[in-house]
Design an enzyme around this catalytic site. Sequence first.
Site, PDB file in Angstrom:
ATOM      1  CB  ALA A 297      36.350   4.962  26.838  1.00 31.04           C
ATOM      2  CB  ILE A 321      45.546  16.671  38.841  1.00 29.02           C
ATOM      3  CG1 ILE A 321      44.433  15.625  38.923  1.00 29.02           C
ATOM      4  CG2 ILE A 321      45.140  17.810  37.912  1.00 29.02           C
ATOM      5  CD1 ILE A 321      43.147  16.143  39.553  1.00 29.02           C
ATOM      6  CB  CYS A 406      44.265  19.373  29.272  1.00 31.95           C
ATOM      7  SG  CYS A 406      43.444  20.466  30.452  1.00 31.95           S
TER       8      CYS A 406
END
Length: 808
Positions: A297, A321, A406
């Site tokens: 998105a 995190i 990531c």
Amino acid sequence: MAASRTRRSTSYRGGDTSDSDTMESSAGWDDALDWLKLEVLLQHQSVSRSVSLPRHGNYKCLLEGERVLAEEYLQVAKNQSAPRQSEKSTSRRLLQVIGKDLRIVVFGFRPRTKQRRVIYDALQRSSKPLRIWDLFAFSCGSLKFSNTNPKVRLLNEYFRLLGKGSYGATMNIIDKESYMKSNELWRISNVNSSYSICQTYPFALVLPKSVSDDEVIQASTFRARGRLPVISWCHPVSGAVLARSSQPLVGLMMNLRSNADEKLVAALCTRPGGARGRRKLYIADARPRKNALANGAMGGGSESSSNYFQSEVVFLGIDNIHAMRESLSRLRDYLDTHGTTSSDGMSSFLRHGGWTWGGGNLSSMSASVSAFGDSGWLTHVQSVLTGAAWIAGHVALESASVLVHCSDGWDRTSQLVALANLLLDPYYRTFTGFQVLIEKDWLAFGHPFADRMGIPTTSGSSKMPFELTRQASVGSFPPSPGRQSVGSSPAPSASHAQNNCSPIFLQWIDCVSQLLRIYPFAFEFSSAFLVDLLDCMMSCRFGNFFCNSERERQQIGIAEACGCMWAYLADVRSSQGRSHGHYNLFYDQLKHDGPLLPPAAALAPTLWPQFHLRWACPSEAQADDELEDRCKQMSLRFNELHKAKEVAEKKAADMTSAFESLSVELRHEKQLSSSSIALAKRASKESAAIRRAIQSLGCNVHFASGGGGDIETGSPLDDRLTSRESNGQNDESDLSVSISMVADENVSSASNPISRICETLCPLRTREGGCKWPDAGCAQLGSQFLGLKANYDAFDKLSIYDSYFQTD
């Protein structure tokens, strides 16, 4: 006061039950150490006591650059029961200090005074610096621990990976950009030397040799923050690589593509030596699948295996995190609540009252099991360990290349890539290699240490202080009585977007400690080294972990303005050599000289006692240290015995050598003795022959040792026979020979068999009888008849007329 020394609390939050103050920080405070000293003295008191610290105390534990900013009377109260705690809670003013190292300290102040406010304000000013220049490393005098520029060390590691270890990096070749070396498959590129492609990547990158710099620049536009796929490690034999990047910008519909990015990723699978075909490529997305899809998105997302040849996309499911920060916060509260003694002075065995069993409160012990599971810390650690082991296994066993990313490629990616490097390459399991690994995959590739630790960056102040908020989620345990503070309620979800502090690097070090526990012979360093490394990082005493990228540290000149943590730790180790606590006594380089591939069952983590329990359960945390100390003492004793053995063996070898030398000399003497005996026997035989020969001539011969050497004669031949010294010059002689002439009439034929022979056979014998020699010529005839063979050497000491041995 600026930041604290190693193992000092480095983050603060204060508060009490009636008038609470809260604070968080990245710096440290020396008084906390003095308070802990007082706490040790008060632990064994049966009643509550208050102790005042002396004003203007001589703080011998201050480091260079530390100074006292404020000093007030403090009270440290240790209560023994919950009711007593609640009775006095309203009359005390408390200041709670929470450290990044999981330490919690509570200070008590006299009521109706401004002492607490003075201390709080001093802590507030020092623990929340507005500029990076206010951090402790710039004033602590640690510049004596200098080191080479990190760029030089990074480039030397690149040379090692490409098999060009004979090259040595210098700042000169970096300034001239003459470091572009390559091997058959990979090359070192200067395409990011000015940080124009990616500001959070290092100045030099290892890229496929088949991809040009223009294609690299084009591929960087398809990755978040320009963090394009680059090589972190390559296998020296198979050529398989471990690469890293950020997420691709595939868009909301997950249908955007980049030919340059696909070519760059495909080049990671090139085989060496012109081998046909391509190797398998795994794209390891560290995020849970739903998180990766949610990033679509915002323009992000994940790769499609159909767009990347012979590839497979795998999601490792590691949380972000914020989940790690909250997990450590719950773990910290669990340790404080259920430790030996809590920060409020309450023993965990007596909390909640009620029936006790097995030395502890049954309900409290049961609650601790649930609370520990709810923290989720070990679950996250296991996720990172499992993901790294999966990556290392495919590179080592399948010779496949793996691309890890990531979202931004600097948190979970750094954890996985660095841990996989540690498993694959034994070099990274040494002191030198471990330093190189951290500087490469954490510092050079832009892990945002400033944001994660909550310290100021180059742009000014930090975004948010380091905060480990207390969570009151379902299933969690309530905070201890008397230490509820403002900020203990659940933080709103909006704060997640603002608070970027997270213990990502601490979690990675925790993973390393788990591997050290599983493979105690594989690492040169010990768990104590890892603890000290974390304390150095969190204390802000050194500048290695300042800023968010290599570019920022270069702009500020961190390497020149601050001391180097690695040089400090090396100096600490050198004080005791191999016996220092940083060395792993069980390290065996040959036992694990290849990759470590732990099975999934072996990756079940446990609490790290030396770090997690050192404040909450100090005696239990020290158990391993005591065992290591015992082993160290045994090792030292063994080394002493080994040295004594070597000395004894050397002495024995010397004695053996001396004995052999004496044996050789003895054999030589025996040979000389045998030769002398043989010569003596030969001389004796020759002497007997000479004696017989001379006696045949009518002479008496007498040999004597040590005599004068004169020859006596008793015949008219005195003028024809003279004496002679043995060497013609020396007056001393070992052998004297006496020869005397005997007249015929004095020698009867009965006593002289030779005369009888002469009388019988001599044709020159006169009728009157008697021998006419030497006037007659019978001497030669007699000699031949007797079989006499003259030996001129035996007559060396005699002088006889030459005509005696001649024939007419």
